[in-house]
Design a protein around this motif. Structure first.
Motif, PDB file in Angstrom:
ATOM      1  N   ARG A   4      19.656  36.794  10.903  1.00  0.00           N
ATOM      2  CA  ARG A   4      18.268  36.657  11.310  1.00  0.00           C
ATOM      3  C   ARG A   4      18.131  35.343  12.073  1.00  0.00           C
ATOM      4  NH1 ARG A   4      13.179  37.177   7.368  1.00  0.00           N
ATOM      5  NH2 ARG A   4      13.980  39.292   7.320  1.00  0.00           N
ATOM      6  N   PRO A   5      17.803  35.429  13.318  1.00  0.00           N
ATOM      7  CA  PRO A   5      17.806  34.212  14.128  1.00  0.00           C
ATOM      8  C   PRO A   5      16.627  33.313  13.787  1.00  0.00           C
ATOM      9  CG  PRO A   5      17.062  36.078  15.410  1.00  0.00           C
ATOM     10  CD  PRO A   5      17.419  36.614  14.063  1.00  0.00           C
ATOM     11  N   LEU A   6      16.880  32.055  13.815  1.00  0.00           N
ATOM     12  CA  LEU A   6      15.841  31.107  13.446  1.00  0.00           C
ATOM     13  C   LEU A   6      15.022  30.677  14.651  1.00  0.00           C
ATOM     14  CD1 LEU A   6      17.869  29.047  10.889  1.00  0.00           C
ATOM     15  CD2 LEU A   6      16.317  30.945  10.483  1.00  0.00           C
ATOM     16  N   LEU A   7      15.669  30.538  15.758  1.00  0.00           N
ATOM     17  CA  LEU A   7      15.022  30.181  17.029  1.00  0.00           C
ATOM     18  C   LEU A   7      14.295  28.847  16.985  1.00  0.00           C
ATOM     19  CD1 LEU A   7      13.427  33.416  18.499  1.00  0.00           C
ATOM     20  CD2 LEU A   7      15.307  32.118  19.413  1.00  0.00           C
ATOM     21  N   LEU A   8      13.573  28.614  15.910  1.00  0.00           N
ATOM     22  CA  LEU A   8      12.831  27.365  15.851  1.00  0.00           C
ATOM     23  C   LEU A   8      13.293  26.519  14.679  1.00  0.00           C
ATOM     24  CD1 LEU A   8       9.201  28.452  16.690  1.00  0.00           C
ATOM     25  CD2 LEU A   8      10.717  27.029  18.038  1.00  0.00           C
ATOM     26  N   ALA A   9      14.491  26.784  14.225  1.00  0.00           N
ATOM     27  CA  ALA A   9      14.988  26.056  13.068  1.00  0.00           C
ATOM     28  C   ALA A   9      14.959  24.556  13.326  1.00  0.00           C
ATOM     29  CB  ALA A   9      16.417  26.485  12.769  1.00  0.00           C
ATOM     30  N   ARG A 275      14.792  18.553  22.294  1.00  0.00           N
ATOM     31  CA  ARG A 275      14.873  19.051  20.921  1.00  0.00           C
ATOM     32  C   ARG A 275      16.260  18.732  20.387  1.00  0.00           C
ATOM     33  NH1 ARG A 275      10.796  24.079  20.251  1.00  0.00           N
ATOM     34  NH2 ARG A 275       9.861  24.030  22.307  1.00  0.00           N
ATOM     35  N   ASP A 278      19.387  20.965  14.918  1.00  0.00           N
ATOM     36  CA  ASP A 278      20.654  21.682  14.845  1.00  0.00           C
ATOM     37  C   ASP A 278      20.699  22.942  15.689  1.00  0.00           C
ATOM     38  OD1 ASP A 278      21.900  19.906  13.257  1.00  0.00           O
ATOM     39  OD2 ASP A 278      21.773  21.074  11.397  1.00  0.00           O
ATOM     40  N   PHE A 279      19.537  23.464  16.041  1.00  0.00           N
ATOM     41  CA  PHE A 279      19.528  24.724  16.775  1.00  0.00           C
ATOM     42  C   PHE A 279      19.860  24.532  18.253  1.00  0.00           C
ATOM     43  CE2 PHE A 279      17.694  28.168  19.192  1.00  0.00           C
ATOM     44  CZ  PHE A 279      18.168  29.268  18.505  1.00  0.00           C
ATOM     45  N   TYR A 280      19.248  23.537  18.838  1.00  0.00           N
ATOM     46  CA  TYR A 280      19.387  23.344  20.284  1.00  0.00           C
ATOM     47  C   TYR A 280      20.697  22.642  20.613  1.00  0.00           C
ATOM     48  CZ  TYR A 280      14.825  25.220  21.192  1.00  0.00           C
ATOM     49  OH  TYR A 280      13.762  26.083  21.293  1.00  0.00           O
ATOM     50  N   LYS A 281      21.493  23.261  21.459  1.00  0.00           N
ATOM     51  CA  LYS A 281      22.787  22.700  21.858  1.00  0.00           C
ATOM     52  C   LYS A 281      22.648  21.876  23.133  1.00  0.00           C
ATOM     53  CE  LYS A 281      24.070  25.163  18.423  1.00  0.00           C
ATOM     54  NZ  LYS A 281      24.048  24.500  17.092  1.00  0.00           N
ATOM     55  N   ARG A 282      21.558  22.146  23.887  1.00  0.00           N
ATOM     56  CA  ARG A 282      21.363  21.454  25.150  1.00  0.00           C
ATOM     57  C   ARG A 282      19.869  21.156  25.294  1.00  0.00           C
ATOM     58  NH1 ARG A 282      23.921  21.835  30.464  1.00  0.00           N
ATOM     59  NH2 ARG A 282      25.336  23.417  29.673  1.00  0.00           N
ATOM     60  N   PRO A 283      19.440  19.985  24.834  1.00  0.00           N
ATOM     61  CA  PRO A 283      18.009  19.649  25.001  1.00  0.00           C
ATOM     62  C   PRO A 283      17.644  19.683  26.477  1.00  0.00           C
ATOM     63  CG  PRO A 283      19.109  18.088  23.533  1.00  0.00           C
ATOM     64  CD  PRO A 283      20.191  18.920  24.164  1.00  0.00           C
TER      65      PRO A 283
ATOM     66  N   ASP B 105      19.874  39.510   6.314  1.00  0.00           N
ATOM     67  CA  ASP B 105      20.248  38.328   5.534  1.00  0.00           C
ATOM     68  C   ASP B 105      20.705  38.672   4.122  1.00  0.00           C
ATOM     69  OD1 ASP B 105      19.714  36.608   7.545  1.00  0.00           O
ATOM     70  OD2 ASP B 105      17.764  35.933   6.769  1.00  0.00           O
ATOM     71  N   GLY B 175      19.126  36.999  19.039  1.00  0.00           N
ATOM     72  CA  GLY B 175      18.834  36.000  18.017  1.00  0.00           C
ATOM     73  C   GLY B 175      20.124  35.471  17.409  1.00  0.00           C
ATOM     74  N   ARG B 176      20.077  34.186  17.102  1.00  0.00           N
ATOM     75  CA  ARG B 176      21.249  33.595  16.462  1.00  0.00           C
ATOM     76  C   ARG B 176      20.805  32.648  15.373  1.00  0.00           C
ATOM     77  NH1 ARG B 176      21.810  28.227  17.840  1.00  0.00           N
ATOM     78  NH2 ARG B 176      21.185  27.583  19.941  1.00  0.00           N
ATOM     79  N   LEU B 178      22.226  28.882  13.415  1.00  0.00           N
ATOM     80  CA  LEU B 178      22.422  27.557  13.993  1.00  0.00           C
ATOM     81  C   LEU B 178      23.649  27.455  14.900  1.00  0.00           C
ATOM     82  CD1 LEU B 178      21.379  25.226  11.032  1.00  0.00           C
ATOM     83  CD2 LEU B 178      20.022  25.986  12.989  1.00  0.00           C
ATOM     84  N   ASN B 202      20.707  27.914  25.681  1.00  0.00           N
ATOM     85  CA  ASN B 202      20.808  27.649  24.251  1.00  0.00           C
ATOM     86  C   ASN B 202      20.959  28.930  23.446  1.00  0.00           C
ATOM     87  OD1 ASN B 202      20.526  24.744  23.382  1.00  0.00           O
ATOM     88  ND2 ASN B 202      18.861  24.861  24.871  1.00  0.00           N
ATOM     89  N   MET B 226       6.181  31.250  11.903  1.00  0.00           N
ATOM     90  CA  MET B 226       7.175  31.900  12.750  1.00  0.00           C
ATOM     91  C   MET B 226       6.954  33.385  12.973  1.00  0.00           C
ATOM     92  SD  MET B 226      10.592  29.745  11.710  1.00  0.00           S
ATOM     93  CE  MET B 226      11.695  30.690  12.745  1.00  0.00           C
TER      94      MET B 226
END
Lengths: 301, 301
Positions: A4-9, A275, A278-283, B105, B175-176, B178, B202, B226
């Protein structure tokens, strides 16, 4: 396996913290939780509209600083109950939800405008001299400068020294016909999709939805191409649109808005420009004017 | 007095025509009506998904050119009926509608992924060498260059020679969790609000909705923050998600997409960059990538 993707984790980790030499990253919510009470303002009840639908209340903050004559007319219309029993008669996907008198075009059926003015000047932009304009560090192609004025997203042109409200999600505008001065604030629309910034300086904006936008954005779409409902039964009835100041205090929705000229707001903007969770790899190192959140909270007792 | 606002009125007048020394202004619809058949393409049925809801069909064009491994997995999942009987379990206002296995999950309840792969690499961007990239004349702050690749809005960085899909309205992403490589295409989301371009590079994007977006964008929003529905009964059931190529020809939705590399498309873009009809008093001279329409029509017999 958690799919389940968090997207906004927003969980912080040592890795995220180590990624910056500056202060530890704080999410928007963490920044807001740490804000002093003085960073928040209570919208003026005399410039706050409540649209009452069967599904709940939509709260709109009016912008008299940008559209004083339209806002004055809207206040008259609300006081006299113009919208009570009207409807949301147009919902166009990725564009606008529009409400007012569906029969306004039909002289025989149109409801009375009461003591509201029948003619107003266009209020597409205002003089920016001396205006507190909290500029966003980023720019866009729609406007020479973008930023915020008293909690509203706005554009500014230093060459003309004019400022105007920007058509972001949730903004309320005064529908007009072909003539620039053909709006009076009786027919209003709310942006429910990708920001139609091409309308900036082409139409008078009167405020923005600060609570309940989902009651408009989730309405069934009307037929293409413009989303007007073909049949009256498809429209969403509006029980009433009243000024908060005309409602007993106990029945008001007690909201507070983050002041856009504060360090807290600047911190929110920067937390969204980059951002570093932990979610964003490239702010992104950037944010568009209409992606900037304008925080609203329920007032505490 | 005609107060119903037109907003998108397109009637031409002598005034509008006189305002330009160039060719007479044509609306998008006029440009499309005059386009040759060769400007239109039929999406590949093997890369087209049909999501069947009680309310109708959502059609998605997949983007194997950008996410080949995710698309291959999605094709496997669709062929094996993975999504049949699943749901749209999250709708967050001004952000995304998300669907798939709401119990993914929970190892005890999660449905089988069948022969689909359990691990895929992140496909955030692709090599742009030799890629036909139809560049938009305008730029934005999210990407060094923006434009279109085979009908998809995209960004490109000449410094790295990489290209990627842009998170515009209607885009479908995987969706992913972390980890960058934690998506496999089983849980998908569709953008239903202001373009969240901060997600570009991302997350792996897999395609875009080409018809039926309003069946997703008008769904009731789930609870904040969310948008996940608290109760299963609130979710929107998905009857099936199948590849068009697996559906009898007579049951397919026959759509055509305007080729983005054509003069017709360039004319559409320019007609939207500078709207010279009677409604617009100040053409923007600009358009954002995600405001550019990507025309779709029903194929004629």
């Amino acid at each position: 396996m958690t799919l389940r993707p968090l997207l906004l984790a927003c969980a912080l980790s040592a890795t995220a913290l180590a990624a910056t030499a500056a202060a530890p990253y704080r999410s928007m919510q963490q920044i807001l939780d740490a804000s002093p009470a003085s960073d928040w303002r209570t919208p003026d009840p005399a410039n706050t509209l409540y649209m009452e639908l069967d599904a709940g209340r939509v709260v709109i903050e009016l912008a008299p600083g940008f559209a004083p004559q339209h806002v004055a007319n809207i206040r008259t219309l609300a006081r006299e109950g113009f919208w009570d029993g009207t409807s949301i008669y147009r919902v166009q996907d990725n564009f606008v939800a529009q409400f007012g008198d569906a029969d306004a075009d039909d002289a025989a059926k149109a409801r009375s405008l009461g003591s509201a003015k029948r003619k107003l000047p266009a209020e597409f932009e205002r003089d920016a001299t001396g205006l507190a304009f909290d500029r966003l560090p980023d720019s866009d192609g729609w406007s020479p400068q973008v930023g915020f004025v008293d909690g509203f997203a706005a554009g500014r042109d230093p060459a003309t020294d004019k400022a105007w409200l920007a058509h972001c999600y949730g903004v309320v505008g005064a529908g007009r016909n072909l003539d620039a001065d053909s709006s009076i604030g009786a027919e209003l629309y709310v942006v429910i999709g990708q920001s139609p910034r091409q309308l900036d300086r082409n139409i008078t904006q009167v405020g923005r939805v600060i609570q309940g936008i989902e009651l408009l954005s989730a309405l069934p779409r009307g037929p293409e191409p413009m989303g007007f409902y073909a049949e009256a039964a498809q429209r969403t009835p509006i029980r009433a649109v009243h000024l908060a100041s005309e409602i007993p205090e106990g029945e008001r929705t007690r909201l507070q808005l983050l002041r856009t000229g504060t360090q807290t707001f600047n911190d929110v903007v920067e937390a969204r420009r980059n951002r570093r969770d932990d979610f964003y790899k490239r702010p992104a190192g950037h944010i568009d004017l209409c992606n900037v959140p304008l925080p609203v909270r329920v007032a505490k007792d």
